[in-house]
Design a protein around this motif. Structure first.
Motif, short mmCIF file in Angstrom:
data_model
loop_
_atom_site.label_atom_id
_atom_site.label_comp_id
_atom_site.label_asym_id
_atom_site.label_seq_id
_atom_site.Cartn_x
_atom_site.Cartn_y
_atom_site.Cartn_z
N ARG A 22 0.84 -1.21 0.00
CA ARG A 22 0.00 0.00 0.00
C ARG A 22 0.87 1.26 0.00
N SER A 23 1.94 1.23 0.78
CA SER A 23 2.85 2.38 0.86
C SER A 23 3.50 2.65 -0.50
N ALA A 24 3.90 1.58 -1.19
CA ALA A 24 4.56 1.74 -2.49
C ALA A 24 3.63 2.42 -3.49
N SER A 25 2.37 2.03 -3.48
CA SER A 25 1.42 2.66 -4.40
C SER A 25 1.28 4.15 -4.11
N ALA A 26 1.20 4.50 -2.82
CA ALA A 26 1.06 5.91 -2.45
C ALA A 26 2.31 6.71 -2.81
N LEU A 27 3.49 6.11 -2.58
CA LEU A 27 4.74 6.81 -2.92
C LEU A 27 4.90 6.96 -4.43
N SER A 28 4.42 6.00 -5.18
CA SER A 28 4.47 6.12 -6.65
C SER A 28 3.72 7.36 -7.12
N GLU A 29 2.56 7.61 -6.49
CA GLU A 29 1.79 8.79 -6.86
C GLU A 29 2.53 10.07 -6.49
N LEU A 30 3.19 10.08 -5.34
CA LEU A 30 3.90 11.28 -4.89
C LEU A 30 5.13 11.59 -5.72
N THR A 31 5.91 10.55 -6.05
CA THR A 31 7.17 10.76 -6.75
C THR A 31 7.02 10.72 -8.27
N GLN A 32 5.85 10.30 -8.74
CA GLN A 32 5.63 10.13 -10.18
C GLN A 32 6.62 9.15 -10.79
N GLU A 33 7.03 8.18 -10.01
CA GLU A 33 7.93 7.11 -10.47
C GLU A 33 7.39 5.78 -9.96
N PRO A 34 7.59 4.71 -10.72
CA PRO A 34 7.23 3.40 -10.18
C PRO A 34 8.04 3.11 -8.91
N VAL A 35 7.37 2.68 -7.86
CA VAL A 35 8.05 2.35 -6.61
C VAL A 35 7.64 0.93 -6.22
#
Length: 202
Positions: A22-35
């Motif tokens: 869940r955290s990775a999905s949220a960070l992907s949105e913030l950084t605009q990079e796949p996480v």
């Protein structure tokens, strides 16, 4: 707390596996990079052992730590830690900032708190869902210091639920650490909640 069984440790690993997803999905949105985040490795050990485990790899490098006090059927302090340069690289991606990483601005501190909030809240939300519990959390606090300064507590024999995670961004791989510091009563309550969870899934 009695030593956790293999099944109880596996249950904790699964809970945190879902949390970091869940955290990775949220960070992907913030950084605009796949996480992506690795399957977490879960340890239960005294604080001094965590310091010993981290010190050789980090050396004199400072850690960025976002911490939150939490209360529920088990209570304590949750910490999200990254090596300082790694955390600032995440912030630079999040903010699209080209400023040097040597100094934290107020905006960058807010961004780090937001990153910590996202990851820790994902953990608490997943733990609450899976263990049928509720938690209240204080506002996050940011500290940049050595591992000794961050983890050295008055009661150094307190048990730490310590989780190692690998974050992979498109541009680099980073290592982060989650620590949940709990007193003996909270440790026993966590173990009881895990047993209830395992009974429910069998």
């Amino acid at each position: 707390m009695n030593d956790l069984t293999v099944l109880e440790l596996d249950a904790l690993a699964e809970i945190f596996n879902i949390s970091v997803g869940r955290s990775a999905s949220a960070l992907s949105e913030l950084t605009q990079e796949p996480v992506t985040m690795s399957v977490p490795v879960v340890h239960v050990m005294p604080i001094h052992r965590v310091i010993e485990l981290l010190s050789p790899g980090i050396g004199a490098e400072r850690l960025t730590c976002v911490s939150q006090m939490f209360n529920g059927s088990f209570s304590g302090e949750a910490m999200l830690m990254f090596p300082e340069n790694s955390s600032l690289e995440i912030v630079r991606l999040m903010l699209g900032s080209q400023v040097p990483i040597e100094q934290l601005s107020e905006i960058e501190q807010d961004a780090l708190n937001e990153i910590g909030n996202i990851i820790l809240n994902a953990c608490f939300s997943t733990i609450a869902d899976m263990l049928q519990d509720t938690f209240s959390c204080d506002l996050p606090e940011l500290t940049v210091a050595s591992v000794d300064e961050i983890l050295q507590k008055p009661e150094s024999e307190q048990t730490v639920l310590f989780i190692q995670i690998q974050l992979a961004l498109e541009s680099q791989n980073l290592e982060g650490y989650l620590a949940f510091i709990m007193g003996s009563g909270s440790e026993a309550n966590l173990q009881q909640a895990l047993r209830g969870f395992l009974e429910g899934v069998q």
